[in-house]
Every structure is written in C-alpha cells, then in structure tokens.
Design an enzyme around this catalytic site. Sequence first.
Site, mmCIF file in Angstrom:
data_model
loop_
_atom_site.group_PDB
_atom_site.id
_atom_site.type_symbol
_atom_site.label_atom_id
_atom_site.label_comp_id
_atom_site.label_asym_id
_atom_site.label_seq_id
_atom_site.Cartn_x
_atom_site.Cartn_y
_atom_site.Cartn_z
ATOM 1 N N ASP A 17 0.866 -1.167 0.000
ATOM 2 C CA ASP A 17 0.000 0.000 0.000
ATOM 3 C C ASP A 17 0.908 1.224 0.000
ATOM 4 O OD1 ASP A 17 -2.402 1.599 0.437
ATOM 5 O OD2 ASP A 17 -1.706 1.776 2.504
ATOM 6 N N ASP A 176 -1.738 -1.019 5.895
ATOM 7 C CA ASP A 176 -2.008 -0.471 7.223
ATOM 8 C C ASP A 176 -3.491 -0.370 7.547
ATOM 9 O OD1 ASP A 176 -2.290 1.718 5.301
ATOM 10 O OD2 ASP A 176 -2.471 3.013 7.039
#
Length: 229
Positions: A17, A176
């Site tokens: 990400d 996350d």
Amino acid sequence: MDINSSARFPFDTIGFDLDGTLLDTSGDLAAAVNHALASIDRPTLTVEQVKPMIGGGARHMLAQGLAATGGCDEATLDILQRRLLDHYEANITVHTRPFPGALDALDELAAMGVTIGIMTNKLEALAARILAELGLADRFACLIGGDTMGIGKPSPVPIQALVDRCGGGRAAFVGDSIYDVQAARAAGLPVVACSFGFLMQPVGELGADAIIDGYGELIPKLARLGGAT
C-alpha cells in the site's frame, strides 16, 4: 537467514500500500481536506483527526471529514472533492516522505531479486506523481491505483492484478488498513500490517498475519511468515 540469498527468501513478489505504509502522506492529505472544508466555512481538522479517514480513497476521506464537521449532501461532496483534489495535486509532496527505514527495506528486497509493486486506493495519476516527485518511481515494477482496474480495495481484483503484473510467483502484501487486509486475504495472500500507519482501529484487530512496528522488522517477519529456512 542470509538476506542476500534470494533462493532462501520465500516470496517472489511483495505488494505495498502507499499512504500510511510506504509514505507518510498525512500532512498533505490533511491540508487538502482542510482546504475543502474551509471553502464552505467548516472548522478544520488536525492531522491526527484525518489519519483514520485515509485509506478508502479521496472521496471517502472527504466524506468522513465532512461528517465530522456537520455532514454534506452528494452534490456538495462532488464540488468539494474537486477542490480537494486540485489543492492536493498542487501541493502533493510538501510534507510527504517515506517512513523511516522504508527505502532500506525496498533496497534489501530488490537485492534478493524480489519484485515490488504498489496497490493503493489513491488515484493512479496522483500516486504516480508522488513517486516521480520523490524520485521513487523506478523502484516499482507496477503501480495500480484505486481507479486502474475500475475497483479498489477491499476487492481482491487489483491485488491479483499487481501479482500478475509483477510476474506472479509467491506473493505477500504490506498495508495499514482493514481494506488492505481484506483485499489481500480475498486474493489469497498473506498480509503484514504496519502499526505506524493511518489506523482506523487497533492494529491487532485488523486480522493480519504479522505486524511490524518499523521497517527493520519487515524482512525477518516476511521470512518467518513464508517459512524460510
């Protein structure tokens, strides 16, 4: 484990990400949200207030910011989203920097022959611009944004596309947010969660296979996760 031995590292591809994982983009994103809010005389939010709103794309982030300051109809949201994006694009790397140790970890993975890609819910063009301005674009074999495949996380589709574009093989994902964990799980990939990211909930509640508190932990935890000897 000898990290210089690619034969002994268990993964061929690692997907990341972007916001809250590789890069701390919170300062610039909060500034863009506050620019949109101020344009309709709403109170501004702190960076810490905006952080849990990040991860689902710009519209989702803005909608949460508006909800926190009084709500908004869809027509106004459309107008403010454009204002947010215009401001963000013009100020995209004022505060944005890689998290400590992130580049060293990428270097170690590359030295082991691991292919690295990014899948972010940020618009692909904006993600590409950030990487270019920070001099990071050449580090990644592919970049997939929230609009690249017509669908973003938590769908597994863009995660599967990342693995395919990186050449396949055994893969893992690092993120996350709950969107990262859900997408990786649905794609059949193990997932590592970053405790230092833009968390919407306690990191232990995300359901990741492993958690890192800093990038110095990433490669050893991936090695254990993959059963490297």
